[in-house]
Design a protein around this motif. Structure first.
Motif, mmCIF file in Angstrom:
data_model
loop_
_atom_site.group_PDB
_atom_site.id
_atom_site.type_symbol
_atom_site.label_atom_id
_atom_site.label_comp_id
_atom_site.label_asym_id
_atom_site.label_seq_id
_atom_site.Cartn_x
_atom_site.Cartn_y
_atom_site.Cartn_z
ATOM 1 N N ALA A 159 -8.195 1.705 12.030
ATOM 2 C CA ALA A 159 -8.915 1.485 10.501
ATOM 3 C C ALA A 159 -7.378 2.400 10.349
ATOM 4 N N ILE A 160 -6.268 2.885 10.610
ATOM 5 C CA ILE A 160 -4.975 3.546 11.215
ATOM 6 C C ILE A 160 -4.269 2.302 10.750
ATOM 7 N N ALA A 161 -4.027 1.212 11.556
ATOM 8 C CA ALA A 161 -3.572 0.142 11.946
ATOM 9 C C ALA A 161 -4.052 -0.585 9.928
ATOM 10 N N LEU A 162 -4.853 -0.761 10.415
ATOM 11 C CA LEU A 162 -5.502 -1.805 8.608
ATOM 12 C C LEU A 162 -5.065 -1.320 7.646
ATOM 13 N N ALA A 163 -5.269 -0.184 7.137
ATOM 14 C CA ALA A 163 -4.437 0.921 6.517
ATOM 15 C C ALA A 163 -2.997 0.873 6.602
ATOM 16 N N ARG A 164 -2.208 0.931 7.618
ATOM 17 C CA ARG A 164 -0.826 0.229 7.291
ATOM 18 C C ARG A 164 -0.363 -0.565 6.385
ATOM 19 N N ASN A 165 -1.523 -1.789 7.124
ATOM 20 C CA ASN A 165 -1.064 -3.100 7.134
ATOM 21 C C ASN A 165 -1.377 -2.936 5.243
ATOM 22 N N THR A 166 -1.869 -2.266 4.701
ATOM 23 C CA THR A 166 -2.413 -2.746 3.047
ATOM 24 C C THR A 166 -2.377 -1.345 2.397
ATOM 25 N N PHE A 167 -1.793 -0.670 2.360
ATOM 26 C CA PHE A 167 -1.661 0.563 1.802
ATOM 27 C C PHE A 167 -0.284 0.756 2.021
ATOM 28 N N PRO A 168 1.299 1.215 0.819
ATOM 29 C CA PRO A 168 1.862 1.593 0.841
ATOM 30 C C PRO A 168 1.987 2.766 1.133
ATOM 31 N N ARG A 169 0.858 3.927 1.358
ATOM 32 C CA ARG A 169 0.921 4.981 1.962
ATOM 33 C C ARG A 169 -0.189 5.580 2.783
ATOM 34 N N LEU A 170 -0.141 6.266 3.099
ATOM 35 C CA LEU A 170 -1.177 6.786 4.270
ATOM 36 C C LEU A 170 -1.064 8.030 4.641
ATOM 37 N N SER A 171 -2.288 9.085 5.253
ATOM 38 C CA SER A 171 -3.017 9.858 5.444
ATOM 39 C C SER A 171 -3.813 9.947 6.783
ATOM 40 N N PHE A 172 -3.726 10.701 7.143
ATOM 41 C CA PHE A 172 -4.812 11.156 8.191
ATOM 42 C C PHE A 172 -5.113 12.559 8.391
#
Length: 393
Positions: A159-172
């Motif tokens: 999920a982290i990898a997918l989010a990094r490839n989809t959104f400009p910013r990510l937190s978890f």
């Protein structure tokens, strides 16, 4: 809509609180044993009905706020990643129609790894979501099971990898100071997380909240938390490791690279105004000379029926007295590394803080003072509640 002179002019002040909008989605796939948030497990949700209700309550909030400039929008829960893309689109479209929205507005959506779908992520991004907050909580499968999470560590990393490839910013998020957790075990887990992190992490110590499954188990002696001094050592270790990775502790439990701080949470911590919609949402709204605290009905059924009957689900809308405004600002602001303005406190509260108490806390190594600003030391953050009690009494 009523006329209002309250606007948000552009400012060069990097600490200006701004105005945000919080949207609460109360539904989850399961209830985590540590969670005391307003979340509910249901078999199905009429998404069109809920989208219409959220939009309608936004319209009522616009009447309360007058024209404002929106700096941030936050979809929290619950599990907002269970929302259909069309629901998110409807809410964002109405916000843009009702208020002036910053060109670089931060739009955050909370997600759980179990509700991750590539197509839905792309849909959220197309709708305007530009920051994802993932509820990972641990990268250890045994600990995930203890925490009541439905995903595995591998699913979280996916999920982290997918989010990094989809959104400009990510937190978890991660939860530490768990039962039996050693310093070495937490260091390994945190360093592994940092290898996958983007620019922001939220790292919370496990706490026992009233009326949760964990509270009942804890009272029965089913598990024990680390001793206070051990938890403090883990907190200090967390700050050191994150700092080495370039993520500063800009707030008690939040770490970010410069410029990647969560703008929406900064609205709260800097005591800005925000409108809250959805079941159990809170708000702080400046209305003329008054400052209002708003609160909606917590029960989803009660909230949506109230909205459909009267245009909003407000249970209460109460004016905040000046002394309480000052105390609220201090309670929130001292969580931040940047601290708070004593002049602003005095303006809100109608009185200045006791200089003798401030000086005593500085002498004790709990506060730092720089002109008219104060902030907590690392030692002060460990005893923040006691510090605040002494400062504000």
């Amino acid at each position: 809509m009523p006329a209002s002179t309250k606007t948000d002019p552009l400012t060069d002040d990097p600490r200006a609180p701004g105005f945000g909008i919080y949207v609460h989605w109360p539904f989850c796939q399961s209830k985590c044993p540590y969670c005391d948030f307003n979340s509910h497990v249901v078999a199905s949700v009429d998404q069109a009905r809920w989208a219409a209700a959220l939009v309608r309550e936004l319209e009522h909030m616009r009447e309360l706020t007058g024209p404002r400039r929106v700096r941030s929008i936050f979809f929290g829960g619950g599990t907002p990643s269970l929302m259909e893309v069309a629901t998110v689109e409807a809410v964002l479209a109405r916000i843009h129609a009702l208020w002036q929205v910053d060109e670089d507005v931060e739009v955050t959506l909370e997600a759980n790894p179990t509700s991750v779908e590539a197509a839905r992520f792309r849909g959220y991004a197309s709708a305007g979501v530009n920051r994802l907050s993932l509820g990972v909580q641990s990268l250890d499968d045994r600990e995930l099971k203890f925490l009541g999470r439905l995903h595995t560590a591998d699913e979280a990393l996916g999920a982290i990898a997918l989010a990094r490839n989809t959104f400009p910013r990510l937190s978890f998020d991660l939860i530490y100071a768990r039962p039996g957790q050693t310093r070495d075990a937490w260091e390994r887990e945190l360093r592994a997380a940092l290898a996958h992190a983007a620019d922001h992490l939220s790292l919370y110590q496990l706490t026992i909240e009233p009326d949760t499954a964990f509270a009942r188990l804890y009272e029965k002696g089913a598990f024990a938390l680390p001793a206070e001094e051990d938890a403090a050592a883990l907190y200090e270790l967390t700050g050191d490791i994150c700092a080495d990775a370039g993520l500063a502790a800009y707030e008690v439990s939040n770490y970010a690279k410069p410029g990647a701080e969560c703008r929406h949470n900064l609205v709260y911590w800097r005591y800005g105004d925000y409108a809250g919609v959805g079941p159990g949402a809170h708000g702080r709204i400046g209305a003329g000379r008054a400052h209002l605290a708003t609160r909606t009905w917590r029960a989803p059924g009660q909230w949506i029926e109230a909205v459909e009957a009267g245009g909003h689900g407000l249970e209460a809308s109460e004016e905040i007295a000046p002394p309480e405004q000052g105390d609220e600002m201090m309670l929130m602001g001292l969580r931040l590394e940047e601290g708070v303005s004593l002049a602003r406190y005095a303006k809100l509260a109608g009185r200045a803080l006791d200089e003798t108490r401030i000086a005593g806390l500085v002498t004790d190594g709990l506060l730092l003072r720089d002109g008219e600003r104060v902030r907590t030391t690392a030692k002060g953050r460990l005893v923040l509640n006691a510090l605040l009690a002494q400062l504000l009494s």
